[in-house]
Design a protein around this motif. Structure first.
Motif, PDB file in Angstrom:
ATOM      1  N   ASP A 128       0.854  -1.053   0.070  1.00 48.13           N
ATOM      2  CA  ASP A 128      -0.154   0.093   0.025  1.00 48.13           C
ATOM      3  C   ASP A 128       1.002   1.070   0.100  1.00 48.13           C
ATOM      4  O   ASP A 128       1.847   1.463   0.679  1.00 48.13           O
ATOM      5  CB  ASP A 128      -0.880  -0.147   1.259  1.00 48.13           C
ATOM      6  N   PRO A 129       0.712   2.274  -0.681  1.00 47.12           N
ATOM      7  CA  PRO A 129       1.219   3.524  -0.935  1.00 47.12           C
ATOM      8  C   PRO A 129       1.461   4.126   0.485  1.00 47.12           C
ATOM      9  O   PRO A 129       2.501   4.963   0.600  1.00 47.12           O
ATOM     10  CB  PRO A 129       0.989   4.069  -2.171  1.00 47.12           C
ATOM     11  N   ALA A 130       0.342   3.971   1.093  1.00 48.78           N
ATOM     12  CA  ALA A 130       0.394   4.762   2.463  1.00 48.78           C
ATOM     13  C   ALA A 130       1.355   4.141   3.243  1.00 48.78           C
ATOM     14  O   ALA A 130       1.861   4.897   4.396  1.00 48.78           O
ATOM     15  CB  ALA A 130      -1.031   4.584   3.041  1.00 48.78           C
ATOM     16  N   LEU A 131       1.895   3.037   3.169  1.00 51.03           N
ATOM     17  CA  LEU A 131       3.056   2.580   4.084  1.00 51.03           C
ATOM     18  C   LEU A 131       4.412   2.629   3.345  1.00 51.03           C
ATOM     19  O   LEU A 131       5.168   1.492   3.753  1.00 51.03           O
ATOM     20  CB  LEU A 131       2.266   1.107   4.533  1.00 51.03           C
ATOM     21  N   GLY A 132       4.788   3.320   2.519  1.00 53.21           N
ATOM     22  CA  GLY A 132       5.829   3.343   1.702  1.00 53.21           C
ATOM     23  C   GLY A 132       7.146   3.804   2.590  1.00 53.21           C
ATOM     24  O   GLY A 132       8.099   3.462   2.234  1.00 53.21           O
ATOM     25  N   ASP A 133       6.788   4.533   3.399  1.00 50.86           N
ATOM     26  CA  ASP A 133       7.860   4.839   4.575  1.00 50.86           C
ATOM     27  C   ASP A 133       7.774   4.241   5.724  1.00 50.86           C
ATOM     28  O   ASP A 133       7.520   4.814   7.041  1.00 50.86           O
ATOM     29  CB  ASP A 133       7.749   6.605   4.699  1.00 50.86           C
ATOM     30  N   THR A 134       7.702   3.005   5.637  1.00 51.32           N
ATOM     31  CA  THR A 134       7.420   2.038   7.063  1.00 51.32           C
ATOM     32  C   THR A 134       9.028   1.252   7.125  1.00 51.32           C
ATOM     33  O   THR A 134       9.356   0.580   5.962  1.00 51.32           O
ATOM     34  CB  THR A 134       6.453   1.039   6.873  1.00 51.32           C
ATOM     35  N   ALA A 135       9.455   1.246   8.177  1.00 52.29           N
ATOM     36  CA  ALA A 135      10.728   0.430   8.454  1.00 52.29           C
ATOM     37  C   ALA A 135      10.121  -1.040   9.079  1.00 52.29           C
ATOM     38  O   ALA A 135       9.256  -1.080   9.653  1.00 52.29           O
ATOM     39  CB  ALA A 135      11.729   1.001   9.398  1.00 52.29           C
ATOM     40  N   VAL A 136      10.761  -2.113   8.738  1.00 51.66           N
ATOM     41  CA  VAL A 136      10.312  -3.550   9.191  1.00 51.66           C
ATOM     42  C   VAL A 136      11.271  -4.030   9.906  1.00 51.66           C
ATOM     43  O   VAL A 136      12.540  -4.152   9.420  1.00 51.66           O
ATOM     44  CB  VAL A 136       9.726  -4.119   7.881  1.00 51.66           C
TER      45      VAL A 136
ATOM     46  N   ASP B  45      19.234   1.889  16.499  1.00 46.97           N
ATOM     47  CA  ASP B  45      19.989   1.959  15.187  1.00 46.97           C
ATOM     48  C   ASP B  45      19.160   2.443  14.256  1.00 46.97           C
ATOM     49  O   ASP B  45      19.742   3.418  13.567  1.00 46.97           O
ATOM     50  CB  ASP B  45      20.548   0.474  15.004  1.00 46.97           C
ATOM     51  N   LEU B  46      18.165   2.061  14.082  1.00 46.84           N
ATOM     52  CA  LEU B  46      17.222   2.800  12.895  1.00 46.84           C
ATOM     53  C   LEU B  46      17.145   4.092  13.201  1.00 46.84           C
ATOM     54  O   LEU B  46      17.187   5.017  12.159  1.00 46.84           O
ATOM     55  CB  LEU B  46      15.968   1.924  12.692  1.00 46.84           C
ATOM     56  N   HIS B  47      17.011   4.263  14.321  1.00 44.37           N
ATOM     57  CA  HIS B  47      16.338   5.923  14.740  1.00 44.37           C
ATOM     58  C   HIS B  47      17.955   6.673  14.387  1.00 44.37           C
ATOM     59  O   HIS B  47      17.683   7.889  13.952  1.00 44.37           O
ATOM     60  CB  HIS B  47      16.151   6.131  16.232  1.00 44.37           C
ATOM     61  N   SER B  48      18.965   6.208  15.025  1.00 46.51           N
ATOM     62  CA  SER B  48      20.400   7.145  14.905  1.00 46.51           C
ATOM     63  C   SER B  48      20.433   7.314  13.195  1.00 46.51           C
ATOM     64  O   SER B  48      20.935   8.379  13.028  1.00 46.51           O
ATOM     65  CB  SER B  48      21.473   6.305  15.295  1.00 46.51           C
ATOM     66  N   ARG B  49      20.385   6.149  12.620  1.00 45.47           N
ATOM     67  CA  ARG B  49      20.541   6.293  11.035  1.00 45.47           C
ATOM     68  C   ARG B  49      19.876   7.181  10.326  1.00 45.47           C
ATOM     69  O   ARG B  49      19.938   7.975   9.312  1.00 45.47           O
ATOM     70  CB  ARG B  49      20.395   4.801  10.354  1.00 45.47           C
ATOM     71  N   ARG B  50      18.220   7.078  10.723  1.00 43.80           N
ATOM     72  CA  ARG B  50      17.223   8.164  10.371  1.00 43.80           C
ATOM     73  C   ARG B  50      17.656   9.567  10.600  1.00 43.80           C
ATOM     74  O   ARG B  50      17.811  10.591   9.441  1.00 43.80           O
ATOM     75  CB  ARG B  50      16.047   7.810  10.727  1.00 43.80           C
TER      76      ARG B  50
ATOM     77  N   GLU C 229      21.088   8.871   6.846  1.00 43.43           N
ATOM     78  CA  GLU C 229      21.805   7.612   6.188  1.00 43.43           C
ATOM     79  C   GLU C 229      20.765   6.708   5.689  1.00 43.43           C
ATOM     80  O   GLU C 229      20.996   5.984   4.576  1.00 43.43           O
ATOM     81  CB  GLU C 229      22.900   6.734   6.994  1.00 43.43           C
ATOM     82  N   ILE C 230      19.583   6.659   6.105  1.00 42.79           N
ATOM     83  CA  ILE C 230      18.767   6.125   5.450  1.00 42.79           C
ATOM     84  C   ILE C 230      17.491   6.669   5.258  1.00 42.79           C
ATOM     85  O   ILE C 230      16.934   7.904   5.960  1.00 42.79           O
ATOM     86  CB  ILE C 230      18.112   4.802   6.436  1.00 42.79           C
ATOM     87  N   PRO C 231      16.419   6.293   4.286  1.00 43.30           N
ATOM     88  CA  PRO C 231      15.136   7.330   3.941  1.00 43.30           C
ATOM     89  C   PRO C 231      14.394   7.483   5.021  1.00 43.30           C
ATOM     90  O   PRO C 231      14.344   6.540   6.518  1.00 43.30           O
ATOM     91  CB  PRO C 231      14.400   6.282   3.216  1.00 43.30           C
ATOM     92  N   VAL C 232      13.781   8.562   5.385  1.00 44.20           N
ATOM     93  CA  VAL C 232      12.988   8.897   6.661  1.00 44.20           C
ATOM     94  C   VAL C 232      11.690   8.028   6.652  1.00 44.20           C
ATOM     95  O   VAL C 232      11.171   7.633   5.602  1.00 44.20           O
ATOM     96  CB  VAL C 232      12.623  10.297   6.476  1.00 44.20           C
ATOM     97  N   PHE C 233      11.892   7.299   7.796  1.00 46.98           N
ATOM     98  CA  PHE C 233      10.336   6.442   7.849  1.00 46.98           C
ATOM     99  C   PHE C 233       9.756   7.004   8.827  1.00 46.98           C
ATOM    100  O   PHE C 233      10.102   7.659   9.849  1.00 46.98           O
ATOM    101  CB  PHE C 233      11.022   4.907   8.098  1.00 46.98           C
TER     102      PHE C 233
END
Lengths: 349, 109
Positions: free
Chosen positions: A28-36, A80-85, A89-93
């Motif tokens: 779903d495009p609405a969840l395109g910016d989701t980290a898993v 780690d995801l938070h720091s990289r965001r 370094e990674i796309p904004v989720f």
């Protein structure tokens, strides 16, 4: 609470379709910016390959079941995801979805996100989505207490494989699941499209926003819990039942806090869920509370009453506790504070 | 953590929720926060009197829970309170216990 990134948990017993559901949601495009974050039990993880999305916002937690062995790893992975965001370094989720192993007790995962000293300032819990396999679900509920608990604590339920299951057993399972958790909205994957917004975005914290739709949904969920009272016990997990309480007049928030913390301290394992709308003294609009075992979400000050009913309403899903004793206890505690102090009363320290 | 006495800061408890958009809290200003703490002590004291325990506020940052003989525990919030009370008493504090309910008196309404 826009600045807090919601963390959703997708849980459900082994083979109940968690990965398939996640695959569908992520499309779903609405969840395109989701980290898993995917937690797999076993030496060779496969689920992340099934998702067909390998990128830097997909993290695999491979070293065991997240509920008992790698809670530290879950916390580290989210940090780690938070720091990289933050470093770019990674796309904004804007959301994290954690898929747990089928054997996981969901409570420690929720507790990690809410109580970790770093995560608590950047993340908040979103809805817990539980998948139930329509083909094998009845057997799993009968044999595995983990699956009963996964259903009981869910905010949203998704019945999977209904297209290949026998319609009679689907009906029976549906009734059983709704008795275990009457207030959680339920979808069947086969016969209707999944509304991503209702599944994920309409959570406890949305009640503090101005939007009317979550208010209406919350009122419906509490009402569904109230209607279920007559259905009685469930044949799976015979001691698990749900009931609702309603109280006239305004209640004292402080005494309610004393009572609920005492109840959850003593019986936290047995209170699988508590959810409700409270008419709090000295507050024009209601307060929504939502707890899973010993974990209570921050109380939300709702922007409006969802309907004309001004009573406080609480829905409990409990294991082995009696409705009568909980009701008597709460009424007695609240009765102690017959006239709540006015908002401007000043108590000398 | 307090630099002078080394006491760990209180964990974020739901009854003490931080003032954030949408969240219900009585922590909006220092006076309201102080008032709420005192009211909380008064409410908890009604229940604790059943066990002959005494609760008091300590510098607006913690609570002191004491037995009649003076044995005392420092507690951060309501969750710690019940664990500390059970430790001092050597038995469970159950709000569903008929003895506690009788102590508090008849239900409202």
């Amino acid at each position: 609470m826009a600045e807090f990134t919601p963390v959703n948990l997708v849980t459900g017993f082994l083979g109940s379709g968690k990965t398939t559901l996640l695959q569908r949601l992520l499309a779903d495009p609405a969840l395109g910016d989701t980290a898993v974050l995917i937690n797999e039990f076993g030496e060779v993880g496969l689920d992340h390959h099934l998702l067909e999305r390998i990128d830097e916002t997909m993290v695999l937690l491979p070293s065991g079941c997240v509920c008992c062995t790698i809670r530290g790893e879950l916390s580290e992975a989210i940090r780690d995801l938070h720091s990289r965001r933050e470093r770019g370094e990674i796309p904004v989720f804007r959301r994290i979805v954690v898929e747990s192993t089928g054997l996981a007790d969901p409570f420690p995962i929720l507790s990690t996100v809410q109580n970790d000293p770093v995560l608590t300032h950047h993340f908040r819990l979103g809805n817990v989505i539980t998948t139930v396999d329509a083909v094998n679900g009845a057997g799993q509920l009968g044999r595995h207490p983990e699956s009963v608990k996964q259903v009981a604590i869910a905010d949203r339920l998704v019945l999977t494989k209904t297209d290949i299951a026998d319609p009679v057993s689907v009906e029976t399972l549906l009734r059983d699941v709704q008795r275990l958790n009457p207030s959680a909205p339920l979808w069947q994957t086969a016969d209707r499209s999944l509304d991503v917004d209702l599944l994920l975005a309409h959570d406890h914290f949305a009640l503090g926003d101005k939007a009317e739709r979550p208010l209406r949904w919350f009122a419906e969920e509490v009402a569904a819990g109230r209607r279920s009272t007559a259905t009685g016990r469930n044949r799976h997990g015979d001691s698990i039942r749900s009931f609702s309480l309603a109280f006239e007049g305004q209640l004292d928030w402080t005494m309610f806090g004393v009572w609920l913390t005492m109840l959850l301290h003593c019986h936290g394992e047995a209170v699988l869920r508590v959810k409700g709308i409270l008419n709090v003294a000295n507050s024009e609009t209601p307060v929504a509370i939502h707890g899973v075992q010993r974990l209570v979400h921050p109380p939300i000050h709702m922007t409006a009453w969802p309907d004309d009913d001004r009573r406080s309403r609480l829905v409990f899903i409990v294991d082995g506790l009696e409705r009568g004793s909980i009701e008597r206890s709460l009424e007695t505690f609240l009765g102690v504070i017959a006239s709540p102090l006015p908002a401007d009363a000043i108590l000398a320290p | 953590m307090c630099a002078l006495c080394g006491i760990l800061g209180p964990a974020n408890h739901w009854t003490d929720a931080a003032a954030r958009p949408g969240v219900f809290t009585r922590n909006l200003d220092s006076l309201q926060r102080r008032r709420e703490r005192l009211q909380r002590v008064a409410c908890a004291q009604r229940v604790l009197s059943h066990y002959r325990l005494t609760l008091s506020d300590w510098q607006g940052t913690a609570y002191l829970l004491s037995t009649p003989t003076g044995k005392t525990e420092i507690v951060d919030n309501l969750t710690h309170l019940w664990a500390a009370a059970e430790k001092l008493l050597g038995r469970r504090c159950d709000p569903l216990d008929p003895a506690v309910i009788n102590h508090l008196g008849p239900a409202r309404g």
